[in-house]
Scaffold this motif. Sequence first.
Motif, PDB file in Angstrom:
ATOM      1  N   ALA A 155       1.009  14.150  11.320  1.00 15.85           N
ATOM      2  CA  ALA A 155      -0.255  13.553  10.865  1.00 15.85           C
ATOM      3  C   ALA A 155      -0.026  12.160  10.293  1.00 15.85           C
ATOM      4  CB  ALA A 155      -0.900  14.453   9.816  1.00 15.85           C
ATOM      5  N   ALA A 156       1.094  11.989   9.582  1.00 17.92           N
ATOM      6  CA  ALA A 156       1.407  10.681   9.012  1.00 17.92           C
ATOM      7  C   ALA A 156       1.636   9.653  10.111  1.00 17.92           C
ATOM      8  CB  ALA A 156       2.640  10.779   8.115  1.00 17.92           C
ATOM      9  N   TRP A 157       2.321  10.075  11.165  1.00 16.04           N
ATOM     10  CA  TRP A 157       2.566   9.156  12.272  1.00 16.04           C
ATOM     11  C   TRP A 157       1.257   8.769  12.964  1.00 16.04           C
ATOM     12  CZ3 TRP A 157       6.636   6.330  13.599  1.00 16.04           C
ATOM     13  CH2 TRP A 157       6.608   5.694  14.837  1.00 16.04           C
ATOM     14  N   LEU A 158       0.376   9.723  13.118  1.00 14.40           N
ATOM     15  CA  LEU A 158      -0.919   9.448  13.740  1.00 14.40           C
ATOM     16  C   LEU A 158      -1.723   8.472  12.885  1.00 14.40           C
ATOM     17  CD1 LEU A 158      -2.388  10.461  16.309  1.00 14.40           C
ATOM     18  CD2 LEU A 158      -3.634  12.042  14.844  1.00 14.40           C
ATOM     19  N   ALA A 159      -1.678   8.650  11.567  1.00 11.12           N
ATOM     20  CA  ALA A 159      -2.378   7.738  10.656  1.00 11.12           C
ATOM     21  C   ALA A 159      -1.776   6.340  10.722  1.00 11.12           C
ATOM     22  CB  ALA A 159      -2.313   8.272   9.231  1.00 11.12           C
ATOM     23  N   LEU A 160      -0.455   6.277  10.887  1.00  9.72           N
ATOM     24  CA  LEU A 160       0.237   4.994  10.916  1.00  9.72           C
ATOM     25  C   LEU A 160      -0.040   4.217  12.194  1.00  9.72           C
ATOM     26  CD1 LEU A 160       2.395   2.909  10.079  1.00  9.72           C
ATOM     27  CD2 LEU A 160       4.129   4.491  10.949  1.00  9.72           C
ATOM     28  N   THR A 161      -0.029   4.895  13.329  1.00  6.49           N
ATOM     29  CA  THR A 161      -0.049   4.193  14.620  1.00  6.49           C
ATOM     30  C   THR A 161      -1.368   4.301  15.376  1.00  6.49           C
ATOM     31  OG1 THR A 161       0.800   6.123  15.819  1.00  6.49           O
ATOM     32  CG2 THR A 161       2.412   4.601  14.880  1.00  6.49           C
TER      33      THR A 161
ATOM     34  N   CYS B 100      -8.131  11.258  11.704  1.00 12.91           N
ATOM     35  CA  CYS B 100      -6.748  11.048  11.273  1.00 12.91           C
ATOM     36  C   CYS B 100      -6.608  11.259   9.768  1.00 12.91           C
ATOM     37  CB  CYS B 100      -6.285   9.644  11.649  1.00 12.91           C
ATOM     38  SG  CYS B 100      -6.078   9.359  13.405  1.00 12.91           S
ATOM     39  N   ALA B 101      -7.573  10.756   9.010  1.00 10.64           N
ATOM     40  CA  ALA B 101      -7.536  10.875   7.555  1.00 10.64           C
ATOM     41  C   ALA B 101      -7.627  12.333   7.115  1.00 10.64           C
ATOM     42  CB  ALA B 101      -8.670  10.066   6.939  1.00 10.64           C
ATOM     43  N   LYS B 102      -8.529  13.087   7.728  1.00 13.92           N
ATOM     44  CA  LYS B 102      -8.690  14.495   7.365  1.00 13.92           C
ATOM     45  C   LYS B 102      -7.436  15.298   7.701  1.00 13.92           C
ATOM     46  CE  LYS B 102     -13.728  14.529   7.851  1.00 13.92           C
ATOM     47  NZ  LYS B 102     -14.882  15.020   8.663  1.00 13.92           N
ATOM     48  N   GLU B 103      -6.836  15.009   8.844  1.00 13.39           N
ATOM     49  CA  GLU B 103      -5.614  15.726   9.219  1.00 13.39           C
ATOM     50  C   GLU B 103      -4.496  15.438   8.227  1.00 13.39           C
ATOM     51  OE1 GLU B 103      -2.405  16.072  12.913  1.00 13.39           O
ATOM     52  OE2 GLU B 103      -4.317  15.027  13.217  1.00 13.39           O
ATOM     53  N   LEU B 104      -4.394  14.177   7.783  1.00 16.08           N
ATOM     54  CA  LEU B 104      -3.359  13.814   6.818  1.00 16.08           C
ATOM     55  C   LEU B 104      -3.594  14.520   5.485  1.00 16.08           C
ATOM     56  CD1 LEU B 104      -0.858  12.059   6.375  1.00 16.08           C
ATOM     57  CD2 LEU B 104      -2.368  10.233   5.584  1.00 16.08           C
ATOM     58  N   ILE B 105      -4.847  14.587   5.051  1.00 12.80           N
ATOM     59  CA  ILE B 105      -5.167  15.273   3.790  1.00 12.80           C
ATOM     60  C   ILE B 105      -4.777  16.744   3.865  1.00 12.80           C
ATOM     61  CG2 ILE B 105      -7.050  16.015   2.288  1.00 12.80           C
ATOM     62  CD1 ILE B 105      -8.530  13.433   3.168  1.00 12.80           C
TER      63      ILE B 105
ATOM     64  N   THR C 279      -8.646   0.279   6.926  1.00  7.82           N
ATOM     65  CA  THR C 279      -7.475  -0.493   7.310  1.00  7.82           C
ATOM     66  C   THR C 279      -6.225  -0.100   6.531  1.00  7.82           C
ATOM     67  OG1 THR C 279      -8.105  -2.229   5.731  1.00  7.82           O
ATOM     68  CG2 THR C 279      -8.855  -2.479   8.019  1.00  7.82           C
ATOM     69  N   ALA C 280      -6.392   0.645   5.431  1.00  8.99           N
ATOM     70  CA  ALA C 280      -5.248   1.059   4.618  1.00  8.99           C
ATOM     71  C   ALA C 280      -4.640   2.372   5.094  1.00  8.99           C
ATOM     72  CB  ALA C 280      -5.662   1.187   3.149  1.00  8.99           C
ATOM     73  N   LEU C 281      -5.264   3.018   6.082  1.00  6.73           N
ATOM     74  CA  LEU C 281      -4.762   4.320   6.535  1.00  6.73           C
ATOM     75  C   LEU C 281      -3.326   4.248   7.063  1.00  6.73           C
ATOM     76  CD1 LEU C 281      -5.565   7.253   6.733  1.00  6.73           C
ATOM     77  CD2 LEU C 281      -6.488   6.816   9.007  1.00  6.73           C
ATOM     78  N   PRO C 282      -2.932   3.199   7.807  1.00  5.25           N
ATOM     79  CA  PRO C 282      -1.518   3.109   8.220  1.00  5.25           C
ATOM     80  C   PRO C 282      -0.552   3.106   7.036  1.00  5.25           C
ATOM     81  CG  PRO C 282      -2.832   1.622   9.537  1.00  5.25           C
ATOM     82  CD  PRO C 282      -3.740   2.141   8.453  1.00  5.25           C
ATOM     83  N   LEU C 283      -0.971   2.485   5.920  1.00  5.64           N
ATOM     84  CA  LEU C 283      -0.129   2.484   4.723  1.00  5.64           C
ATOM     85  C   LEU C 283       0.061   3.908   4.208  1.00  5.64           C
ATOM     86  CD1 LEU C 283       1.364   1.110   2.393  1.00  5.64           C
ATOM     87  CD2 LEU C 283      -0.857   0.801   1.254  1.00  5.64           C
TER      88      LEU C 283
END
Length: 394
Positions: free
Chosen positions: A201-207, A228-233, A298-302
């Motif tokens: 999930a982190a990789w998906l949020a990053l790229t 992507c954000a929901k999956e990371l959470i 725009t901060a999601l990759p961070l």
Amino acid sequence: MGRTLRLALWAIAAVLTILMVVGIAEYRAETGDEAAVYPAGTMLLGYTFFALMSGGINDSALICAYILGKPEEYRGLRRDLLTALAVLIPGVVLIFSEIAHPEHAQWLYLGFNVESRIAWNAVLYIVYGLFLIALLLYLIVRGEEAAGTPAAKTLAFLALAASLILEANLGMAYGANVSILPWFGVFSSMLTVAAAFALGAAWLALTGRIRLEGVLAGEEAEKWCRKCAKELIITLTALAYVILWGLVGLYSWGMTKDYVSIVVSGELASYFWLGYVLVGTIIPIAIAVAAAKGRARTALPLAGVLAVIGIAAFLLVPYNYGAQYFRATTNEFYATLAAKLGVAEEYTVSHYLTGPETLAFIGGFGLALLLDLIGESLLPLKPGEKPRRLWILK
């Protein structure tokens, strides 16, 4: 992706790959008696980490495409599968570089021990890799619209099943080690599976946003960002739950109570609270929550970068080093051995993190990125790009 960004990524990939080569060369040139006390260095953990990240990227892509949505509508499936394969390669390189006699690796297969979790890892790496490659080649040759065919669905199921089994077995290789009590038991397998999903999930949020820039727009792009954000959470929360209750269980088991104290309030507390809890969990989740609500997109990759760093910090120090440090200081036999070899004072956490093994581990990200960029340049992976018949299949 702009030309300047692409050139920067090529440069970063090249530099880090060189560092990996240097780290491996220095490690192979060194000898150290401390291996008897601290057998699992950062290269060994590194191969586990890259295997988990590869599996997590594969799992995230296939679950989103085949379980939560329609595969022919998933934008970037081929790209994610290539990345999963690229990330797997540094793990293979690290494990072959770490073992004393890589030329004897064939005996894992020729003298296969069905009770050995490490032997099963050697098999599962190949099985997972083959299904991953088969699905990727199928979609390259047939096109992304073929993702919904029975053949693609079958390969996707097999690739997903193989990656999940590999992730669990990687933890079992640690959990079967009764001499290192904090690893022993089911906690290790729960940890590796949860970490794999969070890393994916982190990789998906990053790229995700970078890859799909110019392909998705407006409401569709906003929907992808929120997904992507929901999956990371969800995955970071699940990982935190596993780690929390894993530590509670280890604390309740009297034999590892002191280990939890070392991690939570002792020598390794800063790596746990700052490295993992703050950097790897709280900040990424806060950013992802804002992104899920339509803010800080725009901060999601961070958030993805910080999650990867935080998970790596926990696995490297509290989990990998901390468990071995606990054994070396509390087990009478290993404490005596450590004192005799002179590593009780020398092999500190700073020594563990600053050696050539860590250089090789960090460099592994460069090799993965390099392979990813090469594949992107040579293969039809972008959404809507026409299929291509590869020369190896002619």
